[in-house]
Scaffold this motif. Structure first.
Motif, PDB file in Angstrom:
ATOM      1  N   PHE A   1       0.809  -1.215   0.000  1.00  0.00           N
ATOM      2  CA  PHE A   1       0.000   0.000   0.000  1.00  0.00           C
ATOM      3  C   PHE A   1       0.844   1.268   0.000  1.00  0.00           C
ATOM      4  CE2 PHE A   1      -3.736  -2.321   2.168  1.00  0.00           C
ATOM      5  CZ  PHE A   1      -4.219  -2.703   0.923  1.00  0.00           C
ATOM      6  N   MET A   2       2.122   1.126   0.343  1.00  0.00           N
ATOM      7  CA  MET A   2       2.977   2.307   0.372  1.00  0.00           C
ATOM      8  C   MET A   2       3.095   2.973  -0.996  1.00  0.00           C
ATOM      9  SD  MET A   2       4.202   3.321   3.262  1.00  0.00           S
ATOM     10  CE  MET A   2       5.706   4.165   2.780  1.00  0.00           C
ATOM     11  N   ARG A   3       2.911   2.212  -2.050  1.00  0.00           N
ATOM     12  CA  ARG A   3       2.985   2.791  -3.387  1.00  0.00           C
ATOM     13  C   ARG A   3       1.831   3.762  -3.636  1.00  0.00           C
ATOM     14  NH1 ARG A   3       4.286  -2.731  -6.881  1.00  0.00           N
ATOM     15  NH2 ARG A   3       6.247  -3.264  -5.799  1.00  0.00           N
ATOM     16  N   LEU A   4       0.647   3.430  -3.094  1.00  0.00           N
ATOM     17  CA  LEU A   4      -0.514   4.306  -3.270  1.00  0.00           C
ATOM     18  C   LEU A   4      -0.646   5.324  -2.152  1.00  0.00           C
ATOM     19  CD1 LEU A   4      -3.163   1.630  -4.330  1.00  0.00           C
ATOM     20  CD2 LEU A   4      -1.841   3.142  -5.815  1.00  0.00           C
ATOM     21  N   GLY A   5       0.203   5.224  -1.159  1.00  0.00           N
ATOM     22  CA  GLY A   5       0.071   6.096   0.007  1.00  0.00           C
ATOM     23  C   GLY A   5       0.126   7.574  -0.309  1.00  0.00           C
ATOM     24  N   PRO A   6       1.139   8.089  -1.036  1.00  0.00           N
ATOM     25  CA  PRO A   6       1.202   9.536  -1.305  1.00  0.00           C
ATOM     26  C   PRO A   6      -0.023  10.071  -2.038  1.00  0.00           C
ATOM     27  CG  PRO A   6       3.313   8.501  -1.768  1.00  0.00           C
ATOM     28  CD  PRO A   6       2.352   7.388  -1.488  1.00  0.00           C
ATOM     29  N   GLN A   7      -0.521   9.295  -3.027  1.00  0.00           N
ATOM     30  CA  GLN A   7      -1.699   9.759  -3.750  1.00  0.00           C
ATOM     31  C   GLN A   7      -2.916   9.814  -2.839  1.00  0.00           C
ATOM     32  OE1 GLN A   7      -2.619   7.359  -7.141  1.00  0.00           O
ATOM     33  NE2 GLN A   7      -4.479   8.497  -7.655  1.00  0.00           N
ATOM     34  N   ILE A   8      -3.088   8.777  -2.011  1.00  0.00           N
ATOM     35  CA  ILE A   8      -4.226   8.745  -1.090  1.00  0.00           C
ATOM     36  C   ILE A   8      -4.139   9.897  -0.095  1.00  0.00           C
ATOM     37  CG2 ILE A   8      -5.389   7.374   0.668  1.00  0.00           C
ATOM     38  CD1 ILE A   8      -5.739   6.337  -2.163  1.00  0.00           C
ATOM     39  N   GLU A   9      -2.933  10.127   0.422  1.00  0.00           N
ATOM     40  CA  GLU A   9      -2.770  11.206   1.390  1.00  0.00           C
ATOM     41  C   GLU A   9      -3.050  12.566   0.759  1.00  0.00           C
ATOM     42  OE1 GLU A   9       1.133  10.805   2.876  1.00  0.00           O
ATOM     43  OE2 GLU A   9       0.760   8.884   3.879  1.00  0.00           O
ATOM     44  N   GLN A  10      -2.637  12.758  -0.507  1.00  0.00           N
ATOM     45  CA  GLN A  10      -2.902  14.018  -1.191  1.00  0.00           C
ATOM     46  C   GLN A  10      -4.401  14.239  -1.384  1.00  0.00           C
ATOM     47  OE1 GLN A  10      -1.164  14.275  -5.070  1.00  0.00           O
ATOM     48  NE2 GLN A  10      -1.726  16.417  -5.371  1.00  0.00           N
ATOM     49  N   GLU A  11      -5.102  13.183  -1.814  1.00  0.00           N
ATOM     50  CA  GLU A  11      -6.543  13.308  -1.998  1.00  0.00           C
ATOM     51  C   GLU A  11      -7.244  13.593  -0.673  1.00  0.00           C
ATOM     52  OE1 GLU A  11      -7.926   9.820  -3.897  1.00  0.00           O
ATOM     53  OE2 GLU A  11      -6.790  10.135  -5.752  1.00  0.00           O
ATOM     54  N   TYR A  12      -6.785  12.934   0.382  1.00  0.00           N
ATOM     55  CA  TYR A  12      -7.406  13.145   1.691  1.00  0.00           C
ATOM     56  C   TYR A  12      -7.146  14.571   2.193  1.00  0.00           C
ATOM     57  CZ  TYR A  12      -8.449  12.608   6.650  1.00  0.00           C
ATOM     58  OH  TYR A  12      -8.966  12.768   7.900  1.00  0.00           O
ATOM     59  N   ALA A  13      -5.919  15.064   1.987  1.00  0.00           N
ATOM     60  CA  ALA A  13      -5.610  16.431   2.412  1.00  0.00           C
ATOM     61  C   ALA A  13      -6.445  17.446   1.635  1.00  0.00           C
ATOM     62  CB  ALA A  13      -4.117  16.714   2.221  1.00  0.00           C
ATOM     63  N   GLN A  14      -6.642  17.203   0.326  1.00  0.00           N
ATOM     64  CA  GLN A  14      -7.451  18.122  -0.479  1.00  0.00           C
ATOM     65  C   GLN A  14      -8.894  18.132  -0.005  1.00  0.00           C
ATOM     66  OE1 GLN A  14      -6.454  20.195  -2.943  1.00  0.00           O
ATOM     67  NE2 GLN A  14      -8.525  20.984  -3.032  1.00  0.00           N
ATOM     68  N   LEU A  15      -9.450  16.949   0.234  1.00  0.00           N
ATOM     69  CA  LEU A  15     -10.829  16.870   0.732  1.00  0.00           C
ATOM     70  C   LEU A  15     -10.958  17.532   2.099  1.00  0.00           C
ATOM     71  CD1 LEU A  15     -11.766  13.219  -0.293  1.00  0.00           C
ATOM     72  CD2 LEU A  15     -12.569  15.331  -1.337  1.00  0.00           C
ATOM     73  N   ASN A  16      -9.996  17.283   2.953  1.00  0.00           N
ATOM     74  CA  ASN A  16     -10.054  17.864   4.293  1.00  0.00           C
ATOM     75  C   ASN A  16      -9.899  19.387   4.245  1.00  0.00           C
ATOM     76  OD1 ASN A  16     -10.300  17.468   7.111  1.00  0.00           O
ATOM     77  ND2 ASN A  16      -8.109  17.786   7.335  1.00  0.00           N
ATOM     78  N   ARG A  17      -9.035  19.893   3.325  1.00  0.00           N
ATOM     79  CA  ARG A  17      -8.858  21.335   3.200  1.00  0.00           C
ATOM     80  C   ARG A  17     -10.141  22.007   2.711  1.00  0.00           C
ATOM     81  NH1 ARG A  17      -4.503  21.194   0.676  1.00  0.00           N
ATOM     82  NH2 ARG A  17      -5.263  21.270  -1.466  1.00  0.00           N
ATOM     83  N   ASP A  18     -10.797  21.416   1.708  1.00  0.00           N
ATOM     84  CA  ASP A  18     -12.061  21.970   1.229  1.00  0.00           C
ATOM     85  C   ASP A  18     -13.109  21.985   2.333  1.00  0.00           C
ATOM     86  OD1 ASP A  18     -10.834  22.208  -1.188  1.00  0.00           O
ATOM     87  OD2 ASP A  18     -11.722  20.401  -2.043  1.00  0.00           O
ATOM     88  N   TYR A  19     -13.131  20.936   3.122  1.00  0.00           N
ATOM     89  CA  TYR A  19     -14.107  20.878   4.203  1.00  0.00           C
ATOM     90  C   TYR A  19     -13.820  21.962   5.246  1.00  0.00           C
ATOM     91  CZ  TYR A  19     -16.586  19.198   8.322  1.00  0.00           C
ATOM     92  OH  TYR A  19     -17.393  19.116   9.419  1.00  0.00           O
ATOM     93  N   GLU A  20     -12.551  22.163   5.595  1.00  0.00           N
ATOM     94  CA  GLU A  20     -12.209  23.149   6.606  1.00  0.00           C
ATOM     95  C   GLU A  20     -12.549  24.568   6.125  1.00  0.00           C
ATOM     96  OE1 GLU A  20     -11.290  22.778   9.632  1.00  0.00           O
ATOM     97  OE2 GLU A  20     -11.219  20.587   9.528  1.00  0.00           O
ATOM     98  N   ILE A  21     -12.304  24.839   4.833  1.00  0.00           N
ATOM     99  CA  ILE A  21     -12.640  26.168   4.298  1.00  0.00           C
ATOM    100  C   ILE A  21     -14.136  26.408   4.363  1.00  0.00           C
ATOM    101  CG2 ILE A  21     -12.660  27.560   2.197  1.00  0.00           C
ATOM    102  CD1 ILE A  21      -9.991  26.310   1.456  1.00  0.00           C
ATOM    103  N   ASN A  22     -14.919  25.431   3.928  1.00  0.00           N
ATOM    104  CA  ASN A  22     -16.377  25.576   3.978  1.00  0.00           C
ATOM    105  C   ASN A  22     -16.869  25.696   5.414  1.00  0.00           C
ATOM    106  OD1 ASN A  22     -16.653  25.435   1.176  1.00  0.00           O
ATOM    107  ND2 ASN A  22     -16.739  23.204   1.200  1.00  0.00           N
ATOM    108  N   LYS A  23     -16.254  24.927   6.318  1.00  0.00           N
ATOM    109  CA  LYS A  23     -16.675  24.984   7.720  1.00  0.00           C
ATOM    110  C   LYS A  23     -16.349  26.353   8.323  1.00  0.00           C
ATOM    111  CE  LYS A  23     -18.128  22.893  11.514  1.00  0.00           C
ATOM    112  NZ  LYS A  23     -17.949  23.978  12.476  1.00  0.00           N
ATOM    113  N   ARG A  24     -15.181  26.896   7.999  1.00  0.00           N
ATOM    114  CA  ARG A  24     -14.808  28.210   8.528  1.00  0.00           C
ATOM    115  C   ARG A  24     -15.740  29.295   7.991  1.00  0.00           C
ATOM    116  NH1 ARG A  24      -9.989  27.703   7.526  1.00  0.00           N
ATOM    117  NH2 ARG A  24      -9.850  28.731   5.499  1.00  0.00           N
TER     118      ARG A  24
END
Length: 518
Positions: A360-383
């Motif tokens: 899974f380490m091969r897909l880890g950076p991509q998954i983490e990037q997608e998760y960070a993007q989703l979390n950032r959009d959520y935090e902006i909307n929440k703020r």
């Protein structure tokens, strides 16, 4: 300079020849202008002064809770935009100015006329405003100003309420919009976590953290397995010793004796000592400490074995006792085997998890990037959503404060009154002005005629204009009769000018003291 003076004198002499034409033009224009000034309709100006108090006691007290509004700016903008078509039409209805209006064209003319005569003037930063209107009838002018004052006050309150309602509706719409965005963002996060649950884990850790956890658990499981295997081997040794004792008749002092609990700890410490020696020297404190503990355990084990053998030497060896001990050791061995098998299964499971985590380490950076993007959009909307909620509450407090105190307090300083004297036209200033204007018109007429029909009064001027030499000139020798005629003409001209001046002085006197046309 002399040339300029000479030209001016020449123009004056030429114009003097047509002085009677200028006199006629002055009298005609002057009399016509005077009659026009006399019969200009009088206009009466009604006015009212309003003071707008924009200071409120609640404003400093509610600072930080309510939305501050620039009331001065709002009142200033109101004063500049109050004279518009809807307000003028409303004023016409309030003042009953449309009673004689029969068609659309008359309505348009009336609106344009009223709009041009309404005025709002400000006294500067004192928030003092003057509302005025001119009309031929003083009662109607007063009625219009009264209606104008009412519209001024009502527009200030109504516009404030309208702006507040629009702002509240906008904030509510934005809150609904961001609430929908939050729901969509939360749904995306949930779907993402479900899709990548193997990588995210229950605690939301990334793949690198999970790999470290699996490695730590695998190392602990291997350590537990080694301890269990050492314990099992110690039991096997003790069981072998018991079996030898039951099959051969030996002396009690020669019977093998084992201490399982101490043997297990000794074997474990030996393994730890081997691991330490791989990375450190004999002088390392951990190595010295481990050797000291190991020596102490071995001494304790030897003392325990010696004590047991001494006890066995004082009593006959019982085959039945050896057999019972052998049964107990077999049961302990069975439990140890089960523990070893369980730990081997755990080690195998953690090894499989480690292999999967590395994959899974091969897909880890991509998954983490997608998760960070989703979390950032959520935090902006929440703020933004939280900020809008706070602003809505602040707007509600502002509305309550405005409904309590009002946008501003309108104080009528000078109410509208019926003027006794017309404000326009200013006849005492217009009459002399008309006289001077007509006199200038006569002078211009005489000068224009002199230029249309030029005459030369000396040889030099003729030579300059024609470019030909002047050989001589013939002078006029005036007769007594011609001189008397010229004198009478000049006297008549002066009398005409004096009469012109007296005429306008008399008209000005009449206007000043009577104030109304004859």
């Amino acid at each position: 300079m002399d040339e300029l003076v000479r030209q001016i004198i020449g123009y004056a002499r030429s114009s003097w020849s047509y002085r009677w034409w200028g006199m006629v033009v002055a009298w005609v224009v002057g009399v016509g202008g005077a009659v026009g000034v006399y019969f200009i309709p009088d206009k009466y100006e009604a006015s009212a002064r309003i003071y707008v108090d924009t200071q409120s006691v609640l404003s400093p007290l509610m600072a930080g809770l309510a939305v501050p509004s620039d009331v001065n700016q709002q009142v200033m903008m109101l004063s500049r935009t109050l004279i518009n078509r809807p307000n003028v039409e409303k004023l016409i209805r309030m003042a009953d100015l449309d009673l004689k209006v029969t068609d659309k064209q008359q309505q348009e003319l009336l609106v344009d006329s009223i709009s041009g005569r309404l005025k709002i003037t400000s006294a500067g930063r004192d928030n003092l405003y003057t509302l005025s209107y001119q009309d031929e009838r003083p009662e109607r002018a007063k009625r219009v100003v009264q209606s104008f004052v009412s519209i001024f006050i009502e527009s200030g309150l109504g516009d404030k309420r309208k702006d507040t309602d629009v702002a509240k509706r906008f904030i509510e719409d934005q809150i609904k919009n961001y609430a929908q965005k939050l729901d969509e963002a939360e749904a995306r996060l949930k779907d993402f976590k479900i899709k990548n649950i193997e990588l995210m884990g229950d605690s939301g850790k990334d793949s690198l953290s999970q790999l470290g956890d699996v490695k730590a658990k695998l190392a602990q499981a291997k350590l537990d397995l080694r301890e269990a295997e050492n314990s099992r081997d110690a039991i096997k040794q003790q069981l072998s010793g018991e079996q030898v004792a039951s099959n051969a008749e030996t002396q009690a002092g020669d019977l093998p004796v084992a201490v399982p609990e101490l043997d297990t700890r000794i074997e474990t410490l030996k393994k730890q000592l081997d691991d330490l020696l791989r990375g450190y020297t004999e002088s390392h404190p951990d190595v010295k400490g481990t050797r000291a503990v190991l020596a102490s355990l071995e001494k304790q084990r030897n003392d325990e074995i010696a004590a047991r053998r001494a006890k066995m030497a004082n009593s006959p060896v019982s085959t039945a006792g050896v057999s019972a001990m052998s049964q107990q050791l077999k049961m302990a061995l069975t439990e140890a085997e089960a523990t070893v098998a369980s730990l081997r299964t755990r080690v195998a499971e953690y090894e499989a998890r480690l292999t999967q985590a590395k994959g899974f380490m091969r897909l880890g950076p991509q998954i983490e990037q997608e998760y960070a993007q989703l979390n950032r959009d959520y935090e902006i909307n929440k703020r933004n959503y939280d900020s809008l909620i706070a602003r809505r509450e602040s707007a509600n407090i502002s509305v309550e404060m405005d409904s309590t105190t009002g946008m501003a307090e309108f104080r009528l300083i000078d109410p509208p009154n019926v003027p006794t004297k017309p404000s326009t036209p200013n006849r005492p200033m217009l009459m002399p002005g008309v006289g001077v204007f007509a006199l200038l018109g006569g002078v211009l007429m005489a000068f224009a005629l002199s230029q249309l029909r030029p005459a030369f009064f000396d040889g030099r001027q003729l030579r300059e204009v024609s470019g030909l030499p002047v050989l001589g000139s013939v002078s006029l020798v005036p007769s007594p009769a011609w001189l008397r005629k010229e004198s009478r003409g000049q006297i008549h001209f002066v009398v005409g000018l004096v009469a012109y001046a007296v005429f306008f002085v008399a008209l000005t006197f009449v206007v000043v003291f009577l104030g109304r046309p004859i």
